[in-house]
Design a protein around this motif. Structure first.
Motif, PDB file in Angstrom:
ATOM      1  N   THR A 158       0.837  -1.197   0.000  1.00 52.21           N
ATOM      2  CA  THR A 158       0.000   0.000   0.000  1.00 52.21           C
ATOM      3  C   THR A 158       0.873   1.248   0.000  1.00 52.21           C
ATOM      4  O   THR A 158       0.589   2.199  -0.737  1.00 52.21           O
ATOM      5  N   LYS A 159       1.926   1.248   0.809  1.00 52.79           N
ATOM      6  CA  LYS A 159       2.837   2.400   0.831  1.00 52.79           C
ATOM      7  C   LYS A 159       3.472   2.612  -0.534  1.00 52.79           C
ATOM      8  O   LYS A 159       3.559   3.740  -1.022  1.00 52.79           O
ATOM      9  N   LYS A 160       3.913   1.537  -1.174  1.00 50.16           N
ATOM     10  CA  LYS A 160       4.526   1.638  -2.502  1.00 50.16           C
ATOM     11  C   LYS A 160       3.511   2.150  -3.522  1.00 50.16           C
ATOM     12  O   LYS A 160       3.832   2.996  -4.355  1.00 50.16           O
ATOM     13  N   ARG A 161       2.287   1.639  -3.455  1.00 54.37           N
ATOM     14  CA  ARG A 161       1.247   2.063  -4.386  1.00 54.37           C
ATOM     15  C   ARG A 161       0.928   3.540  -4.190  1.00 54.37           C
ATOM     16  O   ARG A 161       0.801   4.294  -5.152  1.00 54.37           O
ATOM     17  N   LEU A 162       0.804   3.960  -2.944  1.00 55.19           N
ATOM     18  CA  LEU A 162       0.515   5.374  -2.662  1.00 55.19           C
ATOM     19  C   LEU A 162       1.660   6.265  -3.125  1.00 55.19           C
ATOM     20  O   LEU A 162       1.433   7.330  -3.700  1.00 55.19           O
ATOM     21  N   ALA A 163       2.888   5.811  -2.883  1.00 48.85           N
ATOM     22  CA  ALA A 163       4.051   6.593  -3.320  1.00 48.85           C
ATOM     23  C   ALA A 163       4.082   6.676  -4.837  1.00 48.85           C
ATOM     24  O   ALA A 163       4.367   7.747  -5.406  1.00 48.85           O
ATOM     25  N   SER A 164       3.769   5.588  -5.511  1.00 50.00           N
ATOM     26  CA  SER A 164       3.746   5.570  -6.976  1.00 50.00           C
ATOM     27  C   SER A 164       2.657   6.487  -7.507  1.00 50.00           C
ATOM     28  O   SER A 164       2.874   7.241  -8.465  1.00 50.00           O
TER      29      SER A 164
END
Length: 160
Positions: A133-139
Motif C-alpha cells: 500500500t505504501k509503494k502504491r501510494l508513493a507511486s
C-alpha cells in the motif's frame, strides 16, 4: 442286542512298536510365507499412516481449541476478566509422528505443534500489505506530481 467283537486280534504287537521305522519324509521347518510377510508389512504401513492421520486430526483439534478460547474472550466481555485472561494457557505441545528412515524401518517420534503460526502468518501478511500500500501510494503520488509538473510546464510555455 449287538455283539461286542473281540478287538484283541487287531492289537499291534509290542515287537512292532520297538522296531525303528524308516522315515521317508522330513518335517519341513516352519518358514513365513511370502504372502504373509507382504500382508504384515502392509498392515505395518497402514498403521503408521493411521497414526499420522490421527496426529493431523489431533493437531487440528488443538488449534480449534485455541480458536474457540480466543473467540470466547472477545465475545463474552461480561465474564469475569481474570477468567477471560486465563481462559486457556498454552505450553509447548506435540503429536506423535511415524517417519520412515532410508533403510525403510520406522521411527516413532514427536512433532511440535506450532500454536501461534496463524498469528505470525497474519502479522507477516499484514506487514506485506502495508508495504504494498505504501509503494502504491508513493507511486500514485509520484504520477500526480509528474502530471501536475507537465501541466504547469505546458501552461508556462503557452504564456498563460
Amino acid at each position: 442286542m449287538k455283539k461286542i467283537q473281540d478287538n484283541y486280534k487287531n492289537l499291534i504287537s509290542l515287537k512292532s512298536l520297538l522296531q525303528p521305522a524308516t522315515v521317508t519324509t522330513a518335517i519341513v521347518p516352519l518358514q513365513p510365507q511370502q504372502e504373509k510377510i507382504i500382508s504384515d508389512w502392509e498392515r505395518l504401513v497402514a498403521q503408521t499412516e493411521r497414526i499420522n492421520q490421527m496426529a493431523k486430526e489431533l493437531e487440528g483439534a488443538i488449534l480449534e481449541l485455541k480458536t474457540i478460547a480466543s473467540t470466547f474472550k472477545t465475545q463474552h466481555p461480561l465474564v469475569r476478566e481474570e477468567l477471560c485472561n486465563n481462559i486457556c494457557q498454552y505450553f509447548v505441545v506435540g503429536v506423535p509422528c511415524v517417519k520412515q528412515k532410508p533403510d525403510e524401518s520406522f521411527i516413532l517420534t514427536m512433532r511440535k505443534v506450532d500454536l501461534f503460526r496463524a498469528e505470525r502468518e497474519a502479522g507477516l501478511l499484514a506487514h506485506q500489505l502495508r508495504q504494498q500500500t505504501k509503494k502504491r501510494l508513493a507511486s500514485q503520488q509520484h504520477r500526480k506530481n509528474k502530471v501536475g509538473l507537465r501541466l504547469t510546464q505546458g501552461a508556462d510555455s503557452k504564456g498563460y
